[in-house]
Scaffold this motif. Structure first.
Motif, PDB file in Angstrom:
ATOM      1  N   GLN A 162     -12.869 -54.973  55.739  1.00 17.51           N
ATOM      2  CA  GLN A 162     -11.844 -55.478  56.375  1.00 17.51           C
ATOM      3  C   GLN A 162     -12.259 -57.069  56.811  1.00 17.51           C
ATOM      4  OE1 GLN A 162      -9.667 -52.747  58.937  1.00 17.51           O
ATOM      5  NE2 GLN A 162     -11.385 -51.190  58.558  1.00 17.51           N
ATOM      6  N   LEU A 163     -13.559 -57.264  57.077  1.00 20.56           N
ATOM      7  CA  LEU A 163     -13.961 -58.530  57.847  1.00 20.56           C
ATOM      8  C   LEU A 163     -14.008 -59.418  56.679  1.00 20.56           C
ATOM      9  CD1 LEU A 163     -14.621 -59.190  60.759  1.00 20.56           C
ATOM     10  CD2 LEU A 163     -16.927 -59.236  59.918  1.00 20.56           C
ATOM     11  N   ILE A 164     -14.704 -59.371  55.774  1.00 24.28           N
ATOM     12  CA  ILE A 164     -15.194 -60.441  54.852  1.00 24.28           C
ATOM     13  C   ILE A 164     -14.227 -61.011  54.231  1.00 24.28           C
ATOM     14  CG2 ILE A 164     -16.715 -60.827  52.787  1.00 24.28           C
ATOM     15  CD1 ILE A 164     -18.826 -59.172  53.801  1.00 24.28           C
ATOM     16  N   PRO A 165     -13.246 -60.351  53.591  1.00 21.42           N
ATOM     17  CA  PRO A 165     -12.182 -61.186  52.917  1.00 21.42           C
ATOM     18  C   PRO A 165     -11.493 -62.328  53.583  1.00 21.42           C
ATOM     19  CG  PRO A 165     -12.005 -58.850  52.550  1.00 21.42           C
ATOM     20  CD  PRO A 165     -13.167 -58.970  53.402  1.00 21.42           C
ATOM     21  N   GLU A 166     -11.332 -62.087  54.773  1.00 20.84           N
ATOM     22  CA  GLU A 166     -10.858 -63.225  55.872  1.00 20.84           C
ATOM     23  C   GLU A 166     -11.851 -64.051  56.179  1.00 20.84           C
ATOM     24  OE1 GLU A 166      -7.736 -63.775  56.095  1.00 20.84           O
ATOM     25  OE2 GLU A 166      -6.945 -61.749  55.126  1.00 20.84           O
ATOM     26  N   TRP A 167     -13.040 -63.821  56.522  1.00 21.89           N
ATOM     27  CA  TRP A 167     -13.870 -64.649  56.766  1.00 21.89           C
ATOM     28  C   TRP A 167     -14.571 -65.626  55.839  1.00 21.89           C
ATOM     29  CZ3 TRP A 167     -18.045 -62.696  61.117  1.00 21.89           C
ATOM     30  CH2 TRP A 167     -17.368 -62.384  62.445  1.00 21.89           C
ATOM     31  N   SER A 168     -14.412 -65.136  54.680  1.00 22.68           N
ATOM     32  CA  SER A 168     -15.014 -65.742  53.642  1.00 22.68           C
ATOM     33  C   SER A 168     -14.195 -66.989  53.167  1.00 22.68           C
ATOM     34  CB  SER A 168     -15.217 -64.834  52.344  1.00 22.68           C
ATOM     35  OG  SER A 168     -14.141 -64.318  51.745  1.00 22.68           O
ATOM     36  N   LYS A 169     -12.990 -66.851  53.583  1.00 22.51           N
ATOM     37  CA  LYS A 169     -12.190 -68.156  53.483  1.00 22.51           C
ATOM     38  C   LYS A 169     -12.268 -69.269  54.279  1.00 22.51           C
ATOM     39  CE  LYS A 169      -8.019 -65.070  52.715  1.00 22.51           C
ATOM     40  NZ  LYS A 169      -6.633 -64.571  53.296  1.00 22.51           N
ATOM     41  N   LYS A 170     -13.025 -69.171  55.082  1.00 22.99           N
ATOM     42  CA  LYS A 170     -13.449 -70.348  56.273  1.00 22.99           C
ATOM     43  C   LYS A 170     -14.802 -70.783  56.372  1.00 22.99           C
ATOM     44  CE  LYS A 170     -11.354 -70.217  60.188  1.00 22.99           C
ATOM     45  NZ  LYS A 170     -10.771 -69.837  61.544  1.00 22.99           N
ATOM     46  N   HIS A 171     -15.721 -69.552  56.090  1.00 18.70           N
ATOM     47  CA  HIS A 171     -17.082 -69.678  56.248  1.00 18.70           C
ATOM     48  C   HIS A 171     -17.917 -69.144  55.081  1.00 18.70           C
ATOM     49  CE1 HIS A 171     -16.354 -70.357  60.267  1.00 18.70           C
ATOM     50  NE2 HIS A 171     -15.380 -69.064  60.158  1.00 18.70           N
ATOM     51  N   LYS A 172     -19.185 -69.864  54.768  1.00 20.81           N
ATOM     52  CA  LYS A 172     -20.030 -69.293  53.731  1.00 20.81           C
ATOM     53  C   LYS A 172     -20.966 -68.221  54.553  1.00 20.81           C
ATOM     54  CE  LYS A 172     -20.415 -73.584  51.014  1.00 20.81           C
ATOM     55  NZ  LYS A 172     -19.732 -73.069  49.750  1.00 20.81           N
ATOM     56  N   ILE A 173     -20.812 -67.014  53.723  1.00 20.34           N
ATOM     57  CA  ILE A 173     -21.411 -65.890  54.472  1.00 20.34           C
ATOM     58  C   ILE A 173     -22.667 -65.423  53.684  1.00 20.34           C
ATOM     59  CG2 ILE A 173     -21.070 -63.618  55.369  1.00 20.34           C
ATOM     60  CD1 ILE A 173     -18.098 -64.342  55.791  1.00 20.34           C
ATOM     61  N   ALA A 174     -23.587 -65.009  54.324  1.00 22.82           N
ATOM     62  CA  ALA A 174     -24.815 -64.207  53.717  1.00 22.82           C
ATOM     63  C   ALA A 174     -24.967 -62.890  54.290  1.00 22.82           C
ATOM     64  CB  ALA A 174     -25.991 -65.068  53.907  1.00 22.82           C
TER      65      ALA A 174
END
Length: 256
Positions: free
Chosen positions: A133-145
């Motif tokens: 639920q979290l990553i699809p939205e956060w990955s629109k704005k941030h580069k995630i590892a």
């Protein structure tokens, strides 16, 4: 004969609101047998939670589906016994894990760390649902590892975040089990992570389990801490949780 009102036990109402042990009754000077056995069962479940292992294969497969940089790491604690006796070893990465991170050349904004803590079962059963639920939205704005760590404690996210150059870390960790909540997960967030930070630099979201804080509630609070950390350029005790803003987010279509 005059009718007398029967006074109900006040604890009966409380029992509908909490799993805490209240109004257990007594048989002479001891607890009833049922309550004694229930206590022993819950104590055994809490001990089992402490020694439960991360489901590395299941979690690694699920994390790989996000198609993000992913690191499988270990702390300096070689096993659960050492982890319990030496908390300091659970806060730092072992040599091979450091070498893995040194080879990374990708830019990272946010590092999401998953570790066992004191209840790996809590993480095994809940963390993927949160991340989906979290990553699809956060990955629109941030580069995630993503990092999956065996025998890790909260502060290990500081070293991972610093090594990867991340501005913000969130570590998902199994919390110390209680007799009524052996499968509780916590999330700790830190802005500008680095080795040596202490607890006043973090924000905590605690008691995530079916009878506690729900996953949607935890996600709203986590998103709040992330946004406010970026706005204010800090995390920890100075970052106050505004419940009114959290309430407003309930009706927001996205969490990013």
């Amino acid at each position: 004969m005059e009718n007398k009102l029967i006074q109900t036990d006040p604890s009966e109402l409380l029992k509908t609101q909490t799993n805490a042990r209240i109004g257990l009754g007594n048989v002479g000077g001891a607890l009833p047998t049922q309550q004694t056995l229930s206590l022993k069962l819950d104590h055994a479940r809490a001990k089992d939670a402490v020694f439960s292992p991360l489901n590395i294969e299941l979690l690694a497969d699920a994390l790989s589906e996000f198609q993000l940089p992913f690191f499988l790491l270990k702390s300096k604690a070689e096993n659960k016994i050492e982890y319990l006796k030496r908390p300091d070893l659970g806060r730092r990465l072992e040599k091979h894990s450091l070498e893995i991170l040194e080879k990374n050349n990708e830019k990272t904004d946010i590092v999401l760390v998953i570790t066992d803590g004191l209840s790996a079962d809590a993480v095994n059963t809940q963390v993927i649902n949160v991340l989906k639920q979290l990553i699809p939205e956060w990955s629109k704005k941030h580069k995630i590892a993503l990092a999956l760590v065996e025998n890790g404690r909260v502060a290990i996210a500081d070293e991972i975040g610093e090594r990867l150059g991340g501005k913000f870390t969130a570590i998902f960790i199994g919390e110390r089990p209680g007799l009524s909540s052996p499968h509780s997960m916590g999330i700790y967030t830190t802005f500008q992570p680095k080795v040596g930070l202490t607890d006043e630099s973090r924000n905590c979201i605690s008691n995530i389990h079916p009878d506690g804080l729900s996953i949607p509630q935890a996600i709203r609070i986590l998103n709040y801490y992330k946004e406010e950390s970026y706005i204010n350029q800090y995390s920890g005790f100075k970052l106050k949780l505004d419940l009114n803003l959290i309430e407003e987010q309930k009706n927001t279509p996205t969490i990013g």
